[in-house]
Enzyme design. Structure first.
Site, PDB file in Angstrom:
ATOM      1  N   ILE A  63       0.830  -1.201   0.000  1.00 52.81           N
ATOM      2  CA  ILE A  63       0.000   0.000   0.000  1.00 52.81           C
ATOM      3  C   ILE A  63       0.864   1.249   0.000  1.00 52.81           C
ATOM      4  O   ILE A  63       1.875   1.318   0.706  1.00 52.81           O
ATOM      5  CB  ILE A  63      -0.914   0.006   1.249  1.00 52.81           C
ATOM      6  CG1 ILE A  63      -1.863  -1.181   1.172  1.00 52.81           C
ATOM      7  CG2 ILE A  63      -1.682   1.310   1.363  1.00 52.81           C
ATOM      8  CD1 ILE A  63      -2.743  -1.329   2.373  1.00 52.81           C
ATOM      9  N   CYS A  64       0.441   2.223  -0.781  1.00 48.81           N
ATOM     10  CA  CYS A  64       1.043   3.560  -0.737  1.00 48.81           C
ATOM     11  C   CYS A  64      -0.109   4.560  -0.756  1.00 48.81           C
ATOM     12  O   CYS A  64      -1.236   4.205  -0.421  1.00 48.81           O
ATOM     13  CB  CYS A  64       2.016   3.775  -1.900  1.00 48.81           C
ATOM     14  SG  CYS A  64       1.239   3.803  -3.514  1.00 48.81           S
ATOM     15  N   ALA A  65       0.141   5.784  -1.152  1.00 44.07           N
ATOM     16  CA  ALA A  65      -0.912   6.793  -1.146  1.00 44.07           C
ATOM     17  C   ALA A  65      -1.932   6.571  -2.263  1.00 44.07           C
ATOM     18  O   ALA A  65      -3.134   6.649  -2.033  1.00 44.07           O
ATOM     19  CB  ALA A  65      -0.304   8.192  -1.249  1.00 44.07           C
TER      20      ALA A  65
END
Length: 136
Positions: free
Chosen positions: A93-95
Site C-alpha cells: 500500500i502507498c498513497a
C-alpha cells in the site's frame, strides 16, 4: 507497399499501441492489483501481510491496523525483515498505487510470489470508509 505509404500514421499508431501492450511482459511482468474488498478478504481469510511503503509522515497520519511500515526507499535494505512472509500473500500500500507497484516489482525480483498492490492505495481505503489507526 502503397497501402503502408498512404496510411503511415495508422500503421505507426497500431505499432506503438501494440508495443505498449507488450511492454509490461518484456519489462518484468505485471503487478496484480486488488480492490479494497479483495484486500480485506485476503487479510481475513489468508492472513495477508499489509506492507505500507509510504513515507513516515504519511504513515503517521493514519495507516491500516497491523500493517508493517517500510518506506519504498528502504525496502531493498530491509527485505530481510519480511523474508519470513515469502509464502504468505503481501498487500502493498502507498498513497495512490504508484509506489506500491514499484515495491511489488522489487518483492517479485526478491522471490516473493503472492504480491498485490492495493488499487488506489490508502486513498481508496479511506474512500471505502475502512478504518485507519495512528497507533504503532
Amino acid at each position: 507497399m502503397e497501402f503502408l505509404q498512404q496510411n503511415i500514421m495508422w500503421v505507426a499508431l497500431a505499432a506503438v499501441s501494440g508495443g505498449m501492450l507488450v511492454w509490461p511482459m518484456i519489462a518484468g511482468g505485471t503487478v496484480a492489483h486488488l480492490t479494497t474488498a479483495e484486500a480485506t478478504l485476503l487479510m481475513n481469510r489468508e492472513d495477508a501481510l499489509v506492507l505500507d511503503v509510504r513515507e513516515t509522515g504519511e504513515w503517521g497520519s493514519g495507516h491500516i491496523h497491523g500493517a508493517r511500515h517500510i518506506t519504498l526507499g528502504q525496502l531493498g535494505n530491509r527485505m530481510s525483515e519480511i523474508e519470513k512472509f515469502k509464502d504468505k500473500p503481501i498487500i502493498v500500500i502507498c498513497a495512490s498505487g504508484n509506489r506500491s507497484s514499484s515495491a511489488c516489482n522489487q518483492l517479485k525480483k526478491a522471490g516473493f510470489d503472492k504480491v498485490y498492490s492495493l488499487d488506489g492505495g490508502i486513498s481508496a481505503w479511506v474512500g471505502a470508509n475502512l478504518p485507519l489507526t495512528t497507533k504503532s
